[in-house]
Write a protein that holds these residues in place. Structure first.
Motif, mmCIF file in Angstrom:
data_model
loop_
_atom_site.group_PDB
_atom_site.id
_atom_site.type_symbol
_atom_site.label_atom_id
_atom_site.label_comp_id
_atom_site.label_asym_id
_atom_site.label_seq_id
_atom_site.Cartn_x
_atom_site.Cartn_y
_atom_site.Cartn_z
ATOM 1 N N ARG A 223 -12.579 1.189 3.218
ATOM 2 C CA ARG A 223 -11.266 1.603 2.733
ATOM 3 C C ARG A 223 -10.190 1.044 3.647
ATOM 4 O O ARG A 223 -10.347 0.975 4.855
ATOM 5 N N ASP A 224 -9.082 0.658 3.050
ATOM 6 C CA ASP A 224 -7.959 0.084 3.770
ATOM 7 C C ASP A 224 -6.697 0.831 3.349
ATOM 8 O O ASP A 224 -6.410 0.947 2.146
ATOM 9 N N ALA A 225 -5.954 1.342 4.315
ATOM 10 C CA ALA A 225 -4.774 2.165 4.029
ATOM 11 C C ALA A 225 -3.717 1.405 3.224
ATOM 12 O O ALA A 225 -3.101 1.966 2.312
ATOM 13 N N THR A 226 -3.496 0.134 3.541
ATOM 14 C CA THR A 226 -2.499 -0.651 2.815
ATOM 15 C C THR A 226 -2.935 -0.865 1.376
ATOM 16 O O THR A 226 -2.144 -0.696 0.442
ATOM 17 N N ASP B 181 -5.030 1.032 -0.261
ATOM 18 C CA ASP B 181 -4.970 2.352 -0.905
ATOM 19 C C ASP B 181 -3.552 2.632 -1.407
ATOM 20 O O ASP B 181 -3.363 3.133 -2.518
ATOM 21 N N ARG B 182 -2.546 2.298 -0.601
ATOM 22 C CA ARG B 182 -1.154 2.526 -1.001
ATOM 23 C C ARG B 182 -0.786 1.656 -2.201
ATOM 24 O O ARG B 182 -0.139 2.115 -3.148
#
Length: 186
Positions: free
Chosen positions: A45-48, A50-51
């Motif tokens: 998973r990657d926060a950017t 995900d956004r």
């Protein structure tokens, strides 16, 4: 992807707030499991991403419209991820990830995106429309630049290969191409 009923699955924006990080991470594990069976590497998973997926899912739900273009061109939306290659899967219908993932696996274009070569990161989100009757899903998957064959690291090609549906990424026509964006060689 054309506007049509297509089962949905991946972590939802309504669900992500209530689902522990461990459960959200299991979605990436399910994608990784599929990828590993087909010779590709694991994704995390990657926060950017995900956004980006969250913004896309929410926009589709708000407009009640399944479209890659809801928030503008994919290349522009995915640019903050700093990826060399990226792809997006969208869907609506199912409330759970397993069923949506199954639909994507059974669709050749979505399957290609899930198996994006050397992808290492993924973002997943879902959102419900205003009536609460339809769940929209977005998955962004990305990898870094790949070196050209037979050349060193300094000759890496900064190419954003956007693959939606079954459309393969095209190759630059000229060796002077440094960036390929929407079919233009810059």
């Amino acid at each position: 992807m054309t506007r049509r009923a297509f089962g949905g699955a991946v972590a939802g924006f309504l669900l992500l707030a209530a689902v522990p990080a461990m459960a959200a991470e299991s979605l990436a594990e399910q994608i990784s499991s599929f990828r590993l069976k087909h010779g590709e590497v694991r994704v995390v998973r990657d926060a950017t991403l995900d956004r980006i997926a969250m913004d896309q899912a929410r926009a589709m739900a708000a407009k009640d419209d399944l479209s890659h273009e809801t928030l503008g061109p994919f290349n522009r939306r995915v640019a903050p991820a700093g990826a060399g290659r990226a792809a997006e899967n969208i869907a609506y219908g199912y409330d759970n990830f397993e069923k949506t993932l199954g639909q994507w696996i059974d669709s050749s274009g979505h399957r290609k995106n899930l198996l994006l070569h050397n992808a290492s990161r993924v973002g997943i989100a879902s959102a419900r429309n205003a009536s609460g009757k339809r769940t929209y899903w977005a998955m962004e998957i990305a990898g870094d630049y790949e070196p050209k064959r037979g050349k060193g690291k300094k000759d890496q090609e900064p190419l954003v290969a956007v693959r939606r549906e079954a459309a393969p990424a095209s190759k630059p026509k000229s060796s002077n191409c440094h960036i390929k964006l929407l079919g233009l060689c810059i």
